[in-house]
Design a protein around this motif. Structure first.
Motif, mmCIF file in Angstrom:
data_model
loop_
_atom_site.group_PDB
_atom_site.id
_atom_site.type_symbol
_atom_site.label_atom_id
_atom_site.label_comp_id
_atom_site.label_asym_id
_atom_site.label_seq_id
_atom_site.Cartn_x
_atom_site.Cartn_y
_atom_site.Cartn_z
ATOM 1 N N PHE A 63 0.837 -1.201 0.000
ATOM 2 C CA PHE A 63 0.000 0.000 0.000
ATOM 3 C C PHE A 63 0.875 1.256 0.000
ATOM 4 C CE2 PHE A 63 -2.193 3.368 2.445
ATOM 5 C CZ PHE A 63 -3.286 3.571 1.597
ATOM 6 N N MET A 64 2.000 1.191 0.680
ATOM 7 C CA MET A 64 2.889 2.344 0.795
ATOM 8 C C MET A 64 3.499 2.791 -0.532
ATOM 9 S SD MET A 64 2.611 3.476 3.728
ATOM 10 C CE MET A 64 3.833 4.762 3.457
ATOM 11 N N PRO A 65 3.648 1.938 -1.563
ATOM 12 C CA PRO A 65 4.202 2.433 -2.825
ATOM 13 C C PRO A 65 3.457 3.630 -3.411
ATOM 14 C CG PRO A 65 4.273 0.061 -2.825
ATOM 15 C CD PRO A 65 3.554 0.464 -1.569
ATOM 16 N N LEU A 66 2.155 3.731 -3.161
ATOM 17 C CA LEU A 66 1.416 4.882 -3.669
ATOM 18 C C LEU A 66 1.988 6.178 -3.104
ATOM 19 C CD1 LEU A 66 -0.951 6.171 -5.183
ATOM 20 C CD2 LEU A 66 -2.362 5.745 -3.161
ATOM 21 N N TRP A 67 2.261 6.184 -1.792
ATOM 22 C CA TRP A 67 2.797 7.378 -1.146
ATOM 23 C C TRP A 67 4.266 7.573 -1.505
ATOM 24 C CZ3 TRP A 67 -1.215 9.916 0.298
ATOM 25 C CH2 TRP A 67 -2.377 9.216 0.659
ATOM 26 N N GLY A 68 4.979 6.479 -1.676
ATOM 27 C CA GLY A 68 6.357 6.605 -2.142
ATOM 28 C C GLY A 68 6.424 7.210 -3.531
ATOM 29 N N ALA A 69 5.473 6.818 -4.394
ATOM 30 C CA ALA A 69 5.431 7.363 -5.750
ATOM 31 C C ALA A 69 5.092 8.847 -5.737
ATOM 32 C CB ALA A 69 4.403 6.595 -6.582
ATOM 33 N N ILE A 70 4.174 9.255 -4.841
ATOM 34 C CA ILE A 70 3.820 10.678 -4.725
ATOM 35 C C ILE A 70 5.032 11.487 -4.288
ATOM 36 C CG2 ILE A 70 2.440 12.325 -3.403
ATOM 37 C CD1 ILE A 70 0.191 10.246 -3.377
ATOM 38 N N LEU A 71 5.753 10.991 -3.282
ATOM 39 C CA LEU A 71 6.942 11.692 -2.813
ATOM 40 C C LEU A 71 8.006 11.770 -3.907
ATOM 41 C CD1 LEU A 71 7.287 10.154 0.780
ATOM 42 C CD2 LEU A 71 6.584 12.486 0.209
ATOM 43 N N ALA A 72 8.169 10.661 -4.643
ATOM 44 C CA ALA A 72 9.219 10.603 -5.661
ATOM 45 C C ALA A 72 8.888 11.451 -6.878
ATOM 46 C CB ALA A 72 9.459 9.156 -6.079
ATOM 47 N N ASP A 73 7.653 11.365 -7.367
ATOM 48 C CA ASP A 73 7.290 12.040 -8.611
ATOM 49 C C ASP A 73 6.965 13.518 -8.415
ATOM 50 O OD1 ASP A 73 7.681 9.800 -10.081
ATOM 51 O OD2 ASP A 73 5.575 9.297 -10.363
ATOM 52 N N SER A 74 6.554 13.893 -7.202
ATOM 53 C CA SER A 74 6.069 15.263 -7.014
ATOM 54 C C SER A 74 6.889 16.101 -6.046
ATOM 55 C CB SER A 74 4.607 15.227 -6.524
ATOM 56 O OG SER A 74 3.772 14.551 -7.444
ATOM 57 N N TYR A 75 7.684 15.497 -5.165
ATOM 58 C CA TYR A 75 8.348 16.270 -4.114
ATOM 59 C C TYR A 75 9.850 15.990 -4.027
ATOM 60 C CZ TYR A 75 3.561 17.281 -2.694
ATOM 61 O OH TYR A 75 2.252 17.681 -2.684
ATOM 62 N N TRP A 76 10.226 14.842 -3.507
ATOM 63 C CA TRP A 76 11.629 14.585 -3.213
ATOM 64 C C TRP A 76 12.443 14.146 -4.427
ATOM 65 C CZ3 TRP A 76 10.739 11.160 1.782
ATOM 66 C CH2 TRP A 76 10.286 11.996 2.813
ATOM 67 N N GLY A 77 11.821 13.506 -5.379
ATOM 68 C CA GLY A 77 12.559 12.835 -6.436
ATOM 69 C C GLY A 77 12.900 11.416 -6.001
ATOM 70 N N LYS A 78 13.198 10.561 -6.960
ATOM 71 C CA LYS A 78 13.387 9.145 -6.640
ATOM 72 C C LYS A 78 14.624 8.905 -5.773
ATOM 73 C CE LYS A 78 10.996 7.451 -10.757
ATOM 74 N NZ LYS A 78 10.610 8.791 -11.265
ATOM 75 N N PHE A 79 15.711 9.612 -6.047
ATOM 76 C CA PHE A 79 16.958 9.371 -5.306
ATOM 77 C C PHE A 79 16.765 9.665 -3.817
ATOM 78 C CE2 PHE A 79 20.997 10.949 -3.561
ATOM 79 C CZ PHE A 79 21.793 9.831 -3.761
ATOM 80 N N LYS A 80 16.262 10.827 -3.473
ATOM 81 C CA LYS A 80 16.080 11.189 -2.074
ATOM 82 C C LYS A 80 15.019 10.313 -1.401
ATOM 83 C CE LYS A 80 17.503 16.041 -2.477
ATOM 84 N NZ LYS A 80 17.073 17.453 -2.336
ATOM 85 N N THR A 81 13.984 9.960 -2.138
ATOM 86 C CA THR A 81 12.936 9.094 -1.573
ATOM 87 C C THR A 81 13.514 7.741 -1.177
ATOM 88 O OG1 THR A 81 11.237 10.181 -2.906
ATOM 89 C CG2 THR A 81 10.704 8.018 -2.005
ATOM 90 N N ILE A 82 14.340 7.176 -2.047
ATOM 91 C CA ILE A 82 14.944 5.870 -1.760
ATOM 92 C C ILE A 82 15.844 5.956 -0.523
ATOM 93 C CG2 ILE A 82 16.530 4.110 -2.627
ATOM 94 C CD1 ILE A 82 15.480 4.789 -5.463
ATOM 95 N N ILE A 83 16.656 7.009 -0.432
ATOM 96 C CA ILE A 83 17.577 7.145 0.701
ATOM 97 C C ILE A 83 16.808 7.298 2.010
ATOM 98 C CG2 ILE A 83 19.301 8.642 1.781
ATOM 99 C CD1 ILE A 83 20.475 6.981 -0.405
ATOM 100 N N ARG A 84 15.870 8.212 2.048
ATOM 101 C CA ARG A 84 15.194 8.543 3.301
ATOM 102 C C ARG A 84 14.331 7.395 3.811
ATOM 103 N NH1 ARG A 84 13.591 14.783 1.531
ATOM 104 N NH2 ARG A 84 15.740 15.596 1.666
ATOM 105 N N LEU A 85 13.590 6.759 2.914
ATOM 106 C CA LEU A 85 12.728 5.667 3.360
ATOM 107 C C LEU A 85 13.528 4.398 3.651
ATOM 108 C CD1 LEU A 85 9.546 6.160 1.144
ATOM 109 C CD2 LEU A 85 9.940 6.838 3.515
ATOM 110 N N SER A 86 14.695 4.256 3.052
ATOM 111 C CA SER A 86 15.554 3.116 3.386
ATOM 112 C C SER A 86 16.044 3.220 4.831
ATOM 113 C CB SER A 86 16.753 3.054 2.440
ATOM 114 O OG SER A 86 16.346 2.715 1.130
ATOM 115 N N ILE A 87 16.255 4.438 5.307
ATOM 116 C CA ILE A 87 16.660 4.630 6.702
ATOM 117 C C ILE A 87 15.537 4.214 7.645
ATOM 118 C CG2 ILE A 87 17.283 6.378 8.418
ATOM 119 C CD1 ILE A 87 18.750 7.878 6.156
ATOM 120 N N VAL A 88 14.303 4.582 7.301
ATOM 121 C CA VAL A 88 13.143 4.132 8.095
ATOM 122 C C VAL A 88 13.090 2.607 8.111
ATOM 123 C CG1 VAL A 88 10.619 4.143 8.243
ATOM 124 C CG2 VAL A 88 11.839 6.234 7.609
#
Length: 699
Positions: A63-88
């Protein structure tokens, strides 16, 4: 001279992405392999509750990929999204590892810590899921590098399969073969290794940061897609007459949204339209980690001649191992073979995958039926009673209403009778032969038994402790022939009247390295009810004395253990078996796994390439998230089916899923009948041409 477009080299950056995915998938699938057994054996959840928690975890993960996609495509970009959520993600792993060690805390605290860790892991793995694969795809220029992109997808999936092969085999060994903290398992070591791999994946991904092509996020691109859809729907409902003048209902949004947005939204909806059939597939596919694992716990994993046992969760290794072999040979063996039988395009391969999934569950149902074996069914108008003879002599039973029978020494006889009312008292005569002369009442014993419609009751032929008088004593409860859904054996213990009930009898498991062996005091069986116990070998003890050492309980079997004294006043026991199950070798799960392997390659590999190539470049992460949402919904269907339908027998549950999978296959045939394939332009700098769809004639 600059190289021509046909000579573009595959970007080096994708190797960092492949190895990052390898480490992350090692973590995720290693965790999924053992988590259901951790929930049931360490946190003491029931099999059904463990299954519900497992699928809830997977549901949140997809279910979380939807929110990950929103963050990646509209706000953080894919690189930052991957780094930040990998820490979580990594923090969740550390908390779960700590929870597995926290034996000094209460069970509720340990459970809460574990659930918190699983939630953080689900947020992390789900959030990065739609980003990693599409981030790798953005390193290529399309359509010039279409073949190299296809090769990347194969390497990407091969990396996943390598990770899954190693983790599904290695992590269960850490869990079972190593002993720590006074237990015969070591979940803390398994979870600790997985945590280390997640940290390694973050390091590997950061090392390639200077090589990546990083596409800048477009503000609110996903919200714009939703806005375009809802705006067009509102105009269609408000101005119904105007909808007849446009080619497509989404064109009604042209006064507010650009042609690019409208065109992209059309393409997305056509792909998502095919996704309608996906959740049922995932509902079945994901049960490899829950129901199929519990099925494997009822089977024999011993390898003859080798001091090693196949762990129940290690059967998952079959799927990625053969999947990897099929992926690597798909262009030379699988797909050419499918082409020869008329299966060429993506939709046809998806249909094949769904069909084989249904077949896999038919295999699982057949195997489970064989494991459970015999099952007594008493007709509604018939009554039965059993007589357990604890005497060392033959006893003849005679009655004008029953057939005559002789019960052998320490034997058992079953009698069937059709009563005239719900309960009927039947007079019987017991005749003891000459070898019964040590007992008082040697000769004949007239007594009565009660027969109830649709039920079975047992009687114990025993002697009193004081003067060895023979009596026929009724057991306190009706016989229970309902085998537990989890397949554990059930046993009741009957004590002869000549046995001192105050003595310290116990049923103790053997072969356990842990001091926490299964230990059941006979007092816990005093009600003479059937009780579930883990299958395996047990000793019957009185204090330190072993009375019997050959009590071997196998799955899905009903047992009655009678303890009595013999002619020399020595204690002895006898184990009676009813509705015997079958302790099959775990390799019998191979057919269902092999069907699922082919289904996985035909369905998942095809879907990944289909989703990426049919998605507009601006919102590929969103399409990937929608794909992941189908997996989330599939796990929700499992949760609902277990909670709402409550099948009493696992075989019926397997058949139910096989049936709805067959119906879903027909739905996919209908949905894909008129689908038209498209292609898009994508440049190496991450920008895209105006999304001009190129329609092909292929259906």
């Amino acid at each position: 001279m600059a190289p021509s477009e046909n000579q573009l080299k595959s970007p080096v950056s994708v190797w960092f992405i492949v190895f990052d995915e390898l480490c992350e998938r090692f973590n995720y699938f290693g965790l999924r392999t053992i988590i259901v057994l951790y929930l049931s054996s360490i946190l003491n959840y029931s099999d059904d509750d463990s299954t519900l928690i497992y699928h809830s975890f997977v549901l949140l993960s997809y279910f979380m990929p939807l929110w990950g996609a929103i963050l990646a495509d509209s706000y953080w970009g894919k690189f930052k999204t991957i780094i930040r959520l990998s820490i979580v993600y990594a923090i969740g792993n550390v908390i779960l590892t700590g929870a597995s060690i926290a034996d000094n805390f209460t069970l509720n605290v340990q459970r809460n810590m574990s659930i918190l860790g699983l939630i953080l892991i689900a947020i992390g793995t789900g959030g990065i899921k739609p980003c990693v694969c599409t981030f790798g795809g953005e390193q290529f220029k399309l359509p010039e590098q279409q073949d190299q992109l296809a090769t990347f997808f194969k390497r990407f999936l091969a990396g996943i399969d390598v990770a899954v092969i190693i983790s599904t085999f290695f992590v269960p060994e850490l869990r079972k073969s190593v002993h720590c903290f006074g237990k015969d398992t070591c979940f803390p070591l398994a979870f600790g290794v997985l945590s280390s791999l997640m940290i390694a994946s973050i390091v590997i991904f950061i090392l390639g940061r200077k090589l990546y092509v990083k596409r800048k996020p477009e503000n609110n691109v996903i919200f714009g897609t939703f806005g375009c859809i809802f705006y067009a729907i509102r105009k269609k409902c408000t101005f119904s007459s105007s909808s007849d003048t446009v080619p497509h209902w989404l064109d009604l949004a042209s006064d507010k949204y650009s042609q690019t947005q409208i065109s992209d939204t059309k393409s997305v909806l056509e792909v998502v339209y095919i996704y309608i059939a996906y959740p049922i597939f995932w509902a079945l596919y994901e049960q490899q980690g829950s129901r199929w694992t519990f099925q494997a716990t009822l089977m024999n994993g011993k390898i003859d001649g080798v001091d090693w046992v196949i762990k129940p969760e290690q059967m998952h290794t079959i799927t990625p191992l053969f999947s990897l072999m099929l992926i690597l040979s798909s262009d030379y063996i699988l797909f050419p073979l499918l082409k020869k039988i008329g299966i060429q395009n993506s939709i046809q391969k998806l249909i094949l995958g769904c069909s084989l999934t249904s077949v896999a569950f038919l295999f699982a149902a057949s195997l489970h039926y064989k494991i459970f074996g015999e099952s007594t069914v008493i007709p509604s108008g018939e009554g039965q009673f059993n007589v357990y003879n604890s005497l060392h002599c033959n006893v003849h039973i005679n009655s004008s209403l029953l057939y005559n029978d002789t019960i052998g020494s320490t034997g058992l006889s079953n009698f069937k009778y059709t009563p005239m009312s719900d309960k009927e008292i039947v007079n019987i005569t017991l005749t003891l032969n000459n070898s019964c002369n040590p007992y008082i009442s040697y000769g004949k014993l007239d007594t009565n038994v009660t027969v109830s419609r649709g039920k079975s009751i047992s009687y114990l032929l025993t002697t009193t402790a004081v003067n060895k008088t023979v009596i026929l004593r009724p057991i306190k409860h009706y016989d229970d022939f309902m085998k537990p859904k989890n397949g554990r054996p059930i046993i009741r213990i009957l004590l002869g009247d000549d046995v001192n009930i105050n003595e310290p009898f116990a049923l103790v498991s053997t072969g356990k390295k842990s001091p926490l062996s299964y230990h059941y005091n006979i007092s816990s069986f005093a009600s003479e009810n059937f009780k579930q116990v883990p299958f395996g070998k047990y000793n019957l003890t009185r204090g330190e004395e072993v009375i019997s050492s050959d009590i071997n309980l196998i799955p899905a079997t009903i047992y009655t253990l009678v303890i009595h004294t013999n002619d020399q006043n020595l204690l002895e026991s006898k184990l009676y078996v009813a509705d015997k199950g079958n302790y099959l070798h775990i390799i019998w799960q191979a057919p269902q796994y092999l069907c699922m392997v082919i289904a996985e390659v035909a369905f998942i590999v095809t879907t990944i390439e289909f989703s990426y190539t049919q998605a507009p470049p601006r919102i590929k992460s969103f399409v990937s998230a929608c794909y992941s949402m189908t997996q989330s919904i599939g796990n929700l269907l499992v949760i609902v089916s277990i909670s709402a339908l409550s099948f009493n027998k696992q075989v019926h549950e397997y058949l139910f899923f096989a049936g709805i999978m067959l119906a879903d296959t027909l739905l996919l045939v209908y949905l894909g009948w008129n689908y038209k394939y498209k292609s898009f332009q994508q440049h190496i700098d991450g920008n895209s041409d105006d999304s001009k769809n190129v329609w092909k004639n292929t259906k």
